[in-house]
Motif scaffolding. Structure first.
Motif, PDB file in Angstrom:
ATOM      1  N   TYR A 132      -5.771   5.423   2.239  1.00 20.58           N
ATOM      2  CA  TYR A 132      -6.935   3.605   1.548  1.00 20.58           C
ATOM      3  C   TYR A 132      -7.972   3.262   2.550  1.00 20.58           C
ATOM      4  O   TYR A 132      -8.829   2.566   2.050  1.00 20.58           O
ATOM      5  N   GLU A 179      -0.452   7.153   3.110  1.00 18.73           N
ATOM      6  CA  GLU A 179      -1.308   6.184   1.660  1.00 18.73           C
ATOM      7  C   GLU A 179      -2.419   4.943   2.281  1.00 18.73           C
ATOM      8  O   GLU A 179      -3.072   5.015   2.072  1.00 18.73           O
ATOM      9  N   ASN A 217     -11.688   2.578   1.174  1.00 17.77           N
ATOM     10  CA  ASN A 217     -11.465   1.479   1.025  1.00 17.77           C
ATOM     11  C   ASN A 217     -12.552   1.018   2.293  1.00 17.77           C
ATOM     12  O   ASN A 217     -13.121  -0.244   2.921  1.00 17.77           O
ATOM     13  N   ILE A 223       0.788  -1.368   0.173  1.00 18.86           N
ATOM     14  CA  ILE A 223      -0.061  -0.012  -0.052  1.00 18.86           C
ATOM     15  C   ILE A 223       0.772   1.400  -0.249  1.00 18.86           C
ATOM     16  O   ILE A 223       0.272   2.471  -0.961  1.00 18.86           O
TER      17      ILE A 223
END
Length: 87
Positions: free
Chosen positions: A78, A74, A82, A69
């Motif tokens: 993410y 990040e 998500n 990832i």
């Protein structure tokens, strides 16, 4: 979903990544993680570079289900996009 965080002691981004992972673990039944202290395990940035497939200059380095990832920023992005993470 299984997340692995490679970090080191005294790294504020590593601490933040662990906090995010801990929050996700309490909020989601399908999330678990492992934190690996690269100093205690004798893992170098060169070793991480081989795993990631490109040069690694910073920690943490984070993998979700064996997919790289990136770092803390990040990972947080993410998780928000998500995994339903809300700061």
């Amino acid at each position: 979903m299984y997340t692995v965080i490679f970090g080191r002691p005294g790294c504020p981004y590593c601490v933040r990544a662990k906090e995010i992972a801990e929050k996700l673990k309490t909020e989601r039944e399908d999330f678990d993680y492992r934190y690996i202290d690269i100093q205690a395990e004798g893992i170098s940035k060169a070793d991480l570079s081989k795993t990631v497939g490109k040069p690694v200059e910073t920690v943490p380095q984070i993998f979700i289900d064996e997919q790289h990832i990136g770092g803390c920023t990040e990972f947080e992005a993410y998780a928000k996009a998500n995994l339903g993470l809300f700061s």
